[in-house]
Structure formats: structure tokens, C-alpha cells
Design a protein around this motif. Structure first.
Motif, mmCIF file in Angstrom:
data_model
loop_
_atom_site.group_PDB
_atom_site.id
_atom_site.type_symbol
_atom_site.label_atom_id
_atom_site.label_comp_id
_atom_site.label_asym_id
_atom_site.label_seq_id
_atom_site.Cartn_x
_atom_site.Cartn_y
_atom_site.Cartn_z
ATOM 1 N N PHE A 260 0.723 -1.582 0.423
ATOM 2 C CA PHE A 260 -0.012 0.056 -0.064
ATOM 3 C C PHE A 260 0.300 1.233 -0.385
ATOM 4 O O PHE A 260 0.707 1.912 -0.474
ATOM 5 C CB PHE A 260 -0.796 -0.116 0.939
ATOM 6 N N ASP A 261 2.013 1.263 0.144
ATOM 7 C CA ASP A 261 2.080 2.268 0.661
ATOM 8 C C ASP A 261 3.229 3.148 -0.097
ATOM 9 O O ASP A 261 3.741 2.043 -1.459
ATOM 10 C CB ASP A 261 4.251 1.695 2.416
ATOM 11 N N PHE A 262 3.493 3.843 -1.262
ATOM 12 C CA PHE A 262 4.494 4.235 -2.216
ATOM 13 C C PHE A 262 5.023 5.587 -1.478
ATOM 14 O O PHE A 262 5.309 7.265 -0.738
ATOM 15 C CB PHE A 262 3.417 4.753 -2.942
ATOM 16 N N ASP A 263 7.014 5.437 -1.800
ATOM 17 C CA ASP A 263 7.777 6.960 -1.142
ATOM 18 C C ASP A 263 7.933 7.917 -2.734
ATOM 19 O O ASP A 263 8.348 8.318 -1.844
ATOM 20 C CB ASP A 263 8.903 6.777 -0.234
ATOM 21 N N GLY A 264 7.443 7.737 -3.081
ATOM 22 C CA GLY A 264 7.448 9.029 -4.495
ATOM 23 C C GLY A 264 8.669 8.029 -5.777
ATOM 24 O O GLY A 264 8.569 8.188 -6.719
ATOM 25 N N CYS A 265 9.221 7.018 -5.277
ATOM 26 C CA CYS A 265 10.403 6.082 -6.083
ATOM 27 C C CYS A 265 9.115 5.279 -6.723
ATOM 28 O O CYS A 265 8.749 4.074 -6.431
ATOM 29 C CB CYS A 265 11.128 6.094 -5.460
ATOM 30 N N CYS A 266 9.816 4.388 -7.778
ATOM 31 C CA CYS A 266 8.913 4.404 -9.656
ATOM 32 C C CYS A 266 9.951 2.756 -8.734
ATOM 33 O O CYS A 266 9.658 0.923 -9.812
ATOM 34 C CB CYS A 266 8.412 4.233 -10.732
ATOM 35 N N ALA A 267 10.417 2.691 -8.131
ATOM 36 C CA ALA A 267 11.873 0.950 -8.227
ATOM 37 C C ALA A 267 10.964 0.874 -6.881
ATOM 38 O O ALA A 267 11.683 1.510 -5.604
ATOM 39 C CB ALA A 267 12.970 1.116 -8.546
ATOM 40 N N LEU A 268 10.170 -0.278 -6.728
ATOM 41 C CA LEU A 268 10.057 -0.717 -5.559
ATOM 42 C C LEU A 268 10.757 -2.068 -5.014
ATOM 43 O O LEU A 268 11.318 -3.062 -5.729
ATOM 44 C CB LEU A 268 8.352 -0.969 -5.836
ATOM 45 N N CYS A 278 8.705 -3.051 -10.673
ATOM 46 C CA CYS A 278 7.900 -1.952 -11.079
ATOM 47 C C CYS A 278 6.456 -1.279 -11.069
ATOM 48 O O CYS A 278 5.746 -1.941 -10.725
ATOM 49 C CB CYS A 278 8.289 -1.416 -12.955
ATOM 50 N N ALA A 279 6.380 0.134 -10.372
ATOM 51 C CA ALA A 279 5.450 0.663 -10.062
ATOM 52 C C ALA A 279 4.416 0.514 -10.584
ATOM 53 O O ALA A 279 3.169 0.913 -10.483
ATOM 54 C CB ALA A 279 5.820 1.820 -8.722
ATOM 55 N N TRP A 280 4.894 0.988 -11.845
ATOM 56 C CA TRP A 280 4.151 0.815 -13.097
ATOM 57 C C TRP A 280 3.171 0.147 -13.811
ATOM 58 O O TRP A 280 1.958 -0.177 -13.926
ATOM 59 C CB TRP A 280 4.825 1.829 -14.043
ATOM 60 N N CYS A 281 4.147 -1.145 -13.787
ATOM 61 C CA CYS A 281 3.508 -2.411 -14.939
ATOM 62 C C CYS A 281 3.959 -3.602 -13.798
ATOM 63 O O CYS A 281 3.345 -4.788 -14.093
ATOM 64 C CB CYS A 281 4.658 -2.659 -16.111
ATOM 65 N N LEU A 282 4.538 -3.670 -12.826
ATOM 66 C CA LEU A 282 4.480 -4.511 -11.707
ATOM 67 C C LEU A 282 5.340 -5.691 -12.275
ATOM 68 O O LEU A 282 5.383 -6.820 -11.460
ATOM 69 C CB LEU A 282 3.138 -4.664 -11.229
ATOM 70 N N HIS A 292 14.893 -0.852 -15.162
ATOM 71 C CA HIS A 292 13.527 -1.347 -15.951
ATOM 72 C C HIS A 292 12.854 -0.360 -15.766
ATOM 73 O O HIS A 292 11.880 0.922 -17.116
ATOM 74 C CB HIS A 292 13.132 -2.200 -15.264
ATOM 75 N N VAL A 293 12.590 0.409 -14.356
ATOM 76 C CA VAL A 293 11.860 1.963 -14.496
ATOM 77 C C VAL A 293 11.807 2.622 -15.346
ATOM 78 O O VAL A 293 11.196 4.127 -15.802
ATOM 79 C CB VAL A 293 11.568 1.937 -12.424
ATOM 80 N N GLY A 294 13.452 2.700 -15.647
ATOM 81 C CA GLY A 294 14.384 4.238 -15.787
ATOM 82 C C GLY A 294 13.432 4.434 -17.754
ATOM 83 O O GLY A 294 12.768 5.433 -18.436
ATOM 84 N N PHE A 306 12.300 8.488 -12.379
ATOM 85 C CA PHE A 306 12.139 7.217 -11.831
ATOM 86 C C PHE A 306 11.381 7.389 -10.739
ATOM 87 O O PHE A 306 10.755 6.919 -9.649
ATOM 88 C CB PHE A 306 13.361 7.457 -10.827
ATOM 89 N N PHE A 307 10.930 9.276 -10.237
ATOM 90 C CA PHE A 307 9.924 9.013 -9.369
ATOM 91 C C PHE A 307 8.505 10.154 -9.652
ATOM 92 O O PHE A 307 8.604 10.514 -11.337
ATOM 93 C CB PHE A 307 10.661 10.784 -8.190
ATOM 94 N N ALA A 308 7.324 9.886 -9.463
ATOM 95 C CA ALA A 308 6.523 10.386 -9.472
ATOM 96 C C ALA A 308 5.369 9.974 -8.051
ATOM 97 O O ALA A 308 5.706 9.772 -6.760
ATOM 98 C CB ALA A 308 6.050 9.736 -10.667
ATOM 99 N N SER A 309 3.991 11.310 -8.697
ATOM 100 C CA SER A 309 3.139 11.542 -7.351
ATOM 101 C C SER A 309 2.860 10.100 -7.207
ATOM 102 O O SER A 309 1.906 9.743 -7.933
ATOM 103 C CB SER A 309 2.801 12.646 -7.705
ATOM 104 N N SER A 310 1.983 10.394 -6.117
ATOM 105 C CA SER A 310 1.173 8.861 -6.010
ATOM 106 C C SER A 310 -0.233 9.228 -6.751
ATOM 107 O O SER A 310 -0.496 7.694 -7.520
ATOM 108 C CB SER A 310 1.287 8.566 -4.652
#
Length: 357
Positions: A260-268, A278-282, A292-294, A306-310
Motif C-alpha cells: 500500500f505504501d509508496f514513497d515517490g520512487c517507482c523502483a519498489l 516496477c510501480a508502473w507495470c509491476l 527497468h523503471v527508467g 524514477f519519481f512520480a506522485s502517488s
């Protein structure tokens, strides 16, 4: 042509307009009635005490605008300030009122009328069942009728093949059995299982004891139909579980732990198994997802590597879930698909804002 008698005063008749005092727009006297003046009359009507009292339940569904503000716009002296008929009808208050009027219009009275045992003497038509001769039974009485049918003596149950009859049968109704497909949609899950089990056992016993020739064929067909209904219920439950756990729930692609948590970096990184994804495609990216995220093609154009808003990530995931959901629902049988949509309507509207089931 004929002339008026000598000394008679000539008269001229002109058309007159009659309007209800207090409900007529200011411009009507000079320019006549229009769609905008009708909206003014609607506003004055909505502002009256009897209407406000009758529609008080709908006030809770007014949306972002208070009812007083909405009525003021409807009954504005300035013609241009009034909403159009379409805009007024789409306002949450009017939508709620129309929905309530529709429900009352289609309300039905339960044929059981069991006094203090019946809690729903007048209900919406979709909250009960109608027999072939038009007798309506509310949900509460339908449950009791089904339970009574399962407890009837063996001779009665065999005569009806274990089915539930209209409460008016046989004295006032010739329809000996209610539709099973409609029954299973209205009864609680436990009652459905008990009813189906009772019918299956009865039919199986009859088949063993006395089935011959044409009777054997008819009962086997009925047994198959019942099994198909039960299988349809199992398919709906499996589909509902898959949608809730595999499509709507965000989880680690490796160990399946929900996150559930997301700190802004899309590399989880999964806190349980250490999987980098990846937060975009999992996608499972081994131990580090940054590379990959890049270059992930699922992220919107122009987004930071690498970064995005929740909020942005949530929006992309919502679109992804809708695509997965529609792809999953498309090949399902129509009855299964419709049943799943009904059971998950509230969840889907909450989790997939803007998607219409």
C-alpha cells in the motif's frame, strides 16, 4: 359583410395568459413561456415546503452544491443564470428524487401479508419474486416460504419435485413452482445451498427408487439443469475472488504480498522477499528495478525517469486494472459476467472511478 347594429359598441377579443402566482418567471409576462421559464417554475416548486418535506431523503445526495444554492439557481430572476433542463436533471438531488419516484412507481405489495411476521409489506419490485399468475412475494417472506418447502412432508416434496411453490398455491394460485433461477438470485447463500442440496437429494432418491422410461429422462434433465445453476454460482464466486485478489489488489509479483505504501520512487522493493519491481507495470526486475523503471513503457510520456506522485501512479494503475478487468470478463458466459458485476458493483465503482459496469 354584416354591419354592427346602430349604436352598438364594437368589441375586440384578445387572447389572455393565465399563470400561477409566485411560480412564473419575470420575463414571461413580456416574452412568453420558454424552457428557461419552466426551469424557474421547477425551482419555485422545489423550494415549497411540501416538496422539500417529501424529498428530504434526497437532500443527502445533493453533491458539492447545497440544495438551497441549487434551488436559488433554478429560480433565479436572471434567465441566463438558470441551468438547462439537462443540467438540472443531472444534478445529484434531481437524480435521487427521480430514482425514488421510480422505486415507488414499481413498488409491489407482498401477497403473504403475514402481519408482524412480514417486515416488508410494500417493497421495490426487484426485492422479491413474482409467480406465473402475478402474485408477488417479498424477500423476507420468500426465505420463510423456501424454508417451509424444505421441511414439508415427503409426499408434498415429491409431488413438487422439491421446488418452492407460490404461497397462494394451491387455493388461490395454479402456479405450482417458482423459478429456480430467480430464487437463487434473491435467497441468502446458505439457504441456496440448503435448497439445492435438498432438491438434489430428493431427485436422486426418486431416480433410484422409481424412475422408469419418460419419467427418468425428465428427472435427469431437471437434475442437469440444477447442477448447471449450481455450477454457475461456483463460477461467479471464482470470478469474483480472482477479480478482488488478482486484479484490484496491488501485490508483489513474486511472493504476492499486498502493498500500500509508496514513497515517490517507482523502483519498489518488497519488504517480505526483497523482490525489486516496477510501480508502473509491476514487473519482477530481480533485486533492483531502477534500470527497468527508467525505460518502462507503461509510464506516461514526459514523466521523471524514477519519481512520480502517488496520484499519477494510482491513475496509471486504475487504467491498468480496467484493462485487465475487461479482458478477464470478456470471455466469461453472459450470466456469469452479469452476476459478477452485480456482486462487485460497489467495489468496482469505488476502486475504478469513472468505469461503468
Amino acid at each position: 359583410g354584416a354591419s354592427a347594429p346602430c349604436g352598438a359598441a364594437a368589441t375586440r377579443t384578445s387572447p389572455t395568459r393565465a399563470f400561477s402566482a409566485g411560480f412564473t418567471a419575470p420575463e414571461v409576462a413580456q416574452h412568453g413561456a420558454s424552457a428557461a421559464s419552466d426551469i424557474f417554475s421547477v425551482g419555485k416548486t422545489a423550494a415549497s415546503d411540501p416538496v422539500r418535506c417529501a424529498c428530504q431523503d434526497a437532500e443527502s445526495e445533493r453533491g458539492e452544491e447545497s440544495l438551497d444554492a441549487f434551488v436559488s439557481r433554478l429560480a433565479s430572476d436572471e434567465k441566463a443564470a438558470r441551468p438547462s433542463a439537462k443540467q438540472a436533471r443531472e444534478h445529484p438531488f434531481c437524480t435521487a428524487v427521480l430514482r425514488r419516484v421510480g422505486a415507488r412507481t414499481h413498488a409491489r405489495e407482498c401477497c403473504v401479508k403475514a402481519g408482524d411476521r412480514c417486515t416488508e409489506l410494500t417493497v421495490s419490485a426487484d426485492a422479491g419474486i413474482e409467480c406465473g399468475e402475478g402474485h408477488f412475494t417479498c424477500h423476507a417472506c420468500l426465505v420463510r416460504t423456501t424454508e417451509a418447502a424444505m421441511c414439508a412432508d415427503l409426499a408434498t416434496r415429491r409431488r413438487r419435485e422439491g421446488r418452492v411453490a407460490c404461497p397462494k398455491h394451491p387455493r388461490e394460485c395454479g402456479d405450482s413452482a417458482l423459478d429456480d433461477s430467480a430464487l437463487v438470485k434473491l435467497l441468502p447463500a446458505d439457504t441456496v445451498r440448503q435448497y439445492m442440496g435438498s432438491r438434489l437429494r430428493l431427485l436422486e432418491a426418486a431416480k433410484v427408487e422409481e424412475l422408469e422410461g419418460e419419467y427418468r429422462t425428465r428427472v435427469e434433465a431437471e437434475l442437469g439443469r440444477l447442477l448447471a445453476i449450481e455450477e454457475g454460482q461456483r463460477q461467479q464466486e471464482a470470478a469474483r475472488k480472482h477479480i478482488e485478489e488478482e486484479i484490484l489488489q496491488l501485490k508483489c509479483p513474486r511472493c504476492k504480498q499486498a502493498f500500500f505504501d509508496f514513497d515517490g520512487c517507482c523502483a519498489l522493493t518488497c519488504s517480505r522477499c526483497g523482490c525489486g519491481f516496477c510501480a508502473w507495470c509491476l514487473q519482477d526486475c530481480g533485486s533492483d528495478a531502477h534500470q527497468h523503471v527508467g525505460r518502462c513503457t507503461a509510464k506516461p510520456p514526459g514523466t521523471d525517469p524514477f519519481f512520480a506522485s502517488s496520484a499519477l501512479v494510482d491513475d496509471v494503475q486504475r487504467t491498468r486494472r480496467i484493462e485487465l478487468l475487461e479482458a478477464y470478463l470478456r470471455p466469461l458466459p453472459t450470466e456469469t459476467r452479469d452476476g459478477v458485476k452485480r456482486s462487485l458493483r460497489t467495489v468496482l465503482q469505488d476502486r475504478l472511478r469513472g468505469w461503468s459496469p
